[in-house]
Design a protein around this motif. Structure first.
Motif, PDB file in Angstrom:
ATOM      1  N   LYS A 296       0.792  -1.312   0.286  1.00  0.00           N
ATOM      2  CA  LYS A 296       0.079  -0.077  -0.019  1.00  0.00           C
ATOM      3  C   LYS A 296       0.623   1.101  -0.091  1.00  0.00           C
ATOM      4  CE  LYS A 296      -4.331  -1.901   2.404  1.00  0.00           C
ATOM      5  NZ  LYS A 296      -5.292  -1.179   3.531  1.00  0.00           N
ATOM      6  N   VAL A 297       0.719   2.296  -0.962  1.00  0.00           N
ATOM      7  CA  VAL A 297       1.242   3.641  -0.507  1.00  0.00           C
ATOM      8  C   VAL A 297       0.123   4.332  -1.259  1.00  0.00           C
ATOM      9  CG1 VAL A 297       2.734   2.493  -2.336  1.00  0.00           C
ATOM     10  CG2 VAL A 297       1.470   3.898  -3.361  1.00  0.00           C
ATOM     11  N   VAL A 298       0.660   6.487  -0.313  1.00  0.00           N
ATOM     12  CA  VAL A 298       0.172   7.256  -0.282  1.00  0.00           C
ATOM     13  C   VAL A 298       0.910   8.196  -1.199  1.00  0.00           C
ATOM     14  CG1 VAL A 298      -0.783   6.739   1.871  1.00  0.00           C
ATOM     15  CG2 VAL A 298       0.762   8.140   2.191  1.00  0.00           C
ATOM     16  N   ARG A 299      -0.413   8.825  -1.405  1.00  0.00           N
ATOM     17  CA  ARG A 299       0.810  10.050  -1.771  1.00  0.00           C
ATOM     18  C   ARG A 299       1.765  10.698  -1.392  1.00  0.00           C
ATOM     19  NH1 ARG A 299      -0.075  10.476  -7.830  1.00  0.00           N
ATOM     20  NH2 ARG A 299      -2.248   9.638  -7.842  1.00  0.00           N
ATOM     21  N   LYS A 300       2.432  11.283  -2.015  1.00  0.00           N
ATOM     22  CA  LYS A 300       4.326  11.997  -0.608  1.00  0.00           C
ATOM     23  C   LYS A 300       3.457  13.797  -1.010  1.00  0.00           C
ATOM     24  CE  LYS A 300       9.071  12.342  -0.673  1.00  0.00           C
ATOM     25  NZ  LYS A 300      10.272  13.230  -1.475  1.00  0.00           N
ATOM     26  N   ALA A 301       3.241  14.027   0.491  1.00  0.00           N
ATOM     27  CA  ALA A 301       3.264  15.081   0.495  1.00  0.00           C
ATOM     28  C   ALA A 301       3.569  16.207  -0.004  1.00  0.00           C
ATOM     29  CB  ALA A 301       2.593  15.593   1.841  1.00  0.00           C
ATOM     30  N   TYR A 302       4.559  16.000  -0.493  1.00  0.00           N
ATOM     31  CA  TYR A 302       5.913  17.405  -0.020  1.00  0.00           C
ATOM     32  C   TYR A 302       7.263  17.076  -0.662  1.00  0.00           C
ATOM     33  CZ  TYR A 302       6.707  17.781   4.482  1.00  0.00           C
ATOM     34  OH  TYR A 302       7.040  17.393   5.430  1.00  0.00           O
ATOM     35  N   PRO A 303       8.079  17.271  -1.584  1.00  0.00           N
ATOM     36  CA  PRO A 303       9.484  16.919  -2.363  1.00  0.00           C
ATOM     37  C   PRO A 303       9.778  16.518  -0.531  1.00  0.00           C
ATOM     38  CG  PRO A 303       8.637  18.357  -3.332  1.00  0.00           C
ATOM     39  CD  PRO A 303       7.460  18.799  -2.374  1.00  0.00           C
ATOM     40  N   GLN A 304      10.194  17.478   0.360  1.00  0.00           N
ATOM     41  CA  GLN A 304      10.718  17.138   1.504  1.00  0.00           C
ATOM     42  C   GLN A 304      10.261  15.831   2.834  1.00  0.00           C
ATOM     43  OE1 GLN A 304       9.630  20.394   1.062  1.00  0.00           O
ATOM     44  NE2 GLN A 304      11.882  20.536  -0.754  1.00  0.00           N
ATOM     45  N   GLU A 305       9.296  16.273   2.484  1.00  0.00           N
ATOM     46  CA  GLU A 305       8.843  14.471   3.170  1.00  0.00           C
ATOM     47  C   GLU A 305      10.010  13.789   3.229  1.00  0.00           C
ATOM     48  OE1 GLU A 305       4.487  12.211   4.354  1.00  0.00           O
ATOM     49  OE2 GLU A 305       5.066  13.277   1.844  1.00  0.00           O
TER      50      GLU A 305
END
Length: 493
Positions: A296-305
């Motif tokens: 399962k994956v979630v979309r990365k919230a922002y580049p530096q996460e």
């Protein structure tokens, strides 16, 4: 190479009898691997301490440990293979799924559960140190109205799936237990067992829960020498959550699964308050795709996460995970010009599904290759805290061995509420996880025709629905329709 002196002049000058020498065969074995310094303080030890040191060294699998140290240190500094974004064909996104697919996967997953084909593996070796607790993380109470621990929430979700699976077959086969394999560490094993016993396994049958310990490895200096925690004990640390593979194999639990008729294994970390344990939809999707591994994956919230992301190793290569610390900032910030989203966007959140056949293969592959991640840490030693290296494998190391991997997107607000930092931190706290759960369950109540009143702003509170009532918001109409619930509170039968 340091020479070990047997019988000290100092002892003779003191008028004492020189101590007996170290066992010669054991000393020679240590010399073979360049680790004879472990006996450097032999002459200063008491007889009991010498016995402890000998037993400690004899407990080590020196050939294996030497291979791991050499392979891991030798891999340092090697350039990372070229990576590509994950092909869209490998990902089932939320927006692409149809209600027909979701229903088909749900039913297929429940059927597999009812046939005893699913086992669950929980990674629970960590203590709640960063949460201000010395207890195992799973014992932690995040402050829900019910006061339930993470362990209890997860156990009750297993109970709910078992019931749903039995109902899906008209109950003709009765409830088929999902076996729960719980990986502890030397630090959490005893308190975890006692916690389950004192809570009567949270309603599960005791014989459907199996505890097993992950391994440990010596901590080493930058040149691969053992660090001594005391003059008679080698400093050791758990071998990472990826140690689950060798632990399952060495404990013969992969054979135990096969004997039980298990075909699929759900594997996850303990510190996610929203984890859908034994998720029938994910299992049905996994079976439908016919792959060896899925996540399962979630979309990365922002580049530096600070999250690891799935990538493809080279064009046409296997999917694997690159840690945020290993990815150049320019790559982390790359935008897909067509979608406007990050090119490397699929965050790994430690929610995995494997076939049992693949777990057997990966356990052998990881052991053969013997490459571990090196974590620079301050290690407690006879010289105080000293700079050293811990040797760890990660759960996602398995994906590099998979002939076929599929990714299944989930929504962060529905399935990923990590509990990693103490309240007061900026993210991943008990407070943030509790609010995510209460808000999700409040949405379930409203969708089922219920109403919520509250004395404080609703975004600061909500209601909790017992997992024994509902797994993903299903079957709540009879409980909620037309009723009003005051937040915060728990809704149960």
């Amino acid at each position: 190479m340091k020479e070990i002196v047997i019988g000290s002049d100092a002892a003779a000058r003191r008028g004492g009898t020189p101590p007996p020498p170290p066992p010669q065969a054991l000393l020679e074995r240590l010399k073979d691997y360049g680790q004879e310094d472990a006996f450097a303080l032999w002459d200063e030890l008491t007889p009991d301490e010498r016995d402890l040191l000998v037993k400690d060294i004899e407990s080590l699998d020196l050939p294996r440990i030497d291979r791991i140290i050499r392979c891991s240190l030798g891999s340092q500094g090697l350039p990372l293979p070229a990576v590509e974004p994950v092909p869209e064909s490998s990902v089932s996104t939320v927006e692409q799924r149809t209600s027909e697919e979701r229903e088909r996967w749900w039913k297929r997953g429940l059927k597999a559960v009812s046939e005893g084909k699913l086992a669950v593996v929980l990674l629970s070796g960590g203590q709640g140190t960063r949460l201000g607790s010395s207890d195992p993380k799973g014992c932690f109470n995040i402050g829900l109205p019910s006061g339930k621990s993470l362990f209890q929430l997860q156990a009750e979700r297993i109970l709910c799936v078992q019931k749903l699976a039995a109902q899906s077959t008209d109950g003709s086969a009765g409830i088929v237990p999902i076996h729960w394999y719980i990986m502890t560490s030397p630090f959490t094993d005893e308190p975890t067992r006692k916690f389950f016993e004192s809570h009567k396994y949270f309603g599960l049958e005791p014989d459907q829960v199996t505890f097993f310990k992950q391994g440990t490895l010596p901590c080493v200096s930058s040149d691969g020498r053992f660090i001594m925690e005391t003059p008679y004990k080698v400093a050791k640390a758990p071998d990472g959550n990826g140690g689950v593979y060798s632990a399952l194999k060495s404990s013969r639990l992969l054979e135990d699964m096969a004997m039980r008729g298990v075909k699929y294994v759900d594997c996850y970390g303990v510190d996610n308050a929203l984890v859908r344990v034994a998720d029938p939809t994910f299992l049905g999707y996994f079976i439908d795709k016919g792959v060896a591994a899925a996540a399962k994956v979630v979309r990365k919230a922002y580049p530096q996460e600070k999250v690891g992301v799935f990538v493809q190793r080279g064009r046409g290569g296997p999917l694997t995970v690159v840690e945020y610390s290993e990815m150049e900032q320019s790559m982390a910030s790359e935008i897909n010009q067509i979608t406007g989203r990050l090119r490397f966007c699929w965050s790994n959140v430690c929610l995995h599904m494997f076939t049992l056949d693949f777990l057997n293969q990966v356990a052998s592959g990881l052991e053969k290759d013997s490459i571990y991640h090196l974590a620079e840490k301050k290690i407690p030693s006879i010289h105080g805290y000293t700079a050293g290296l811990k040797l760890e494998q990660f759960i996602f190391d398995a994906f590099a061995y998979s002939p076929s991997t599929a990714l299944f997107e989930v929504l962060r607000e529905e399935e990923f509420a990590p509990v990693k930092n103490a309240n007061g931190a900026t993210y991943d706290t008990p407070d943030s996880a509790r609010l995510m759960l209460l808000r999700l369950h409040s949405r379930w109540v409203v969708a089922a025709g219920g109403f919520i009143t509250h004395s404080v702003p609703l975004y600061l509170t909500g209601v909790e629905i017992s997992p024994l009532c509902s797994y993903t918001g299903e079957n709540l109409e009879a409980i909620c329709r037309g009723r009003t619930f005051h937040a915060p509170s728990e809704i149960t039968f």
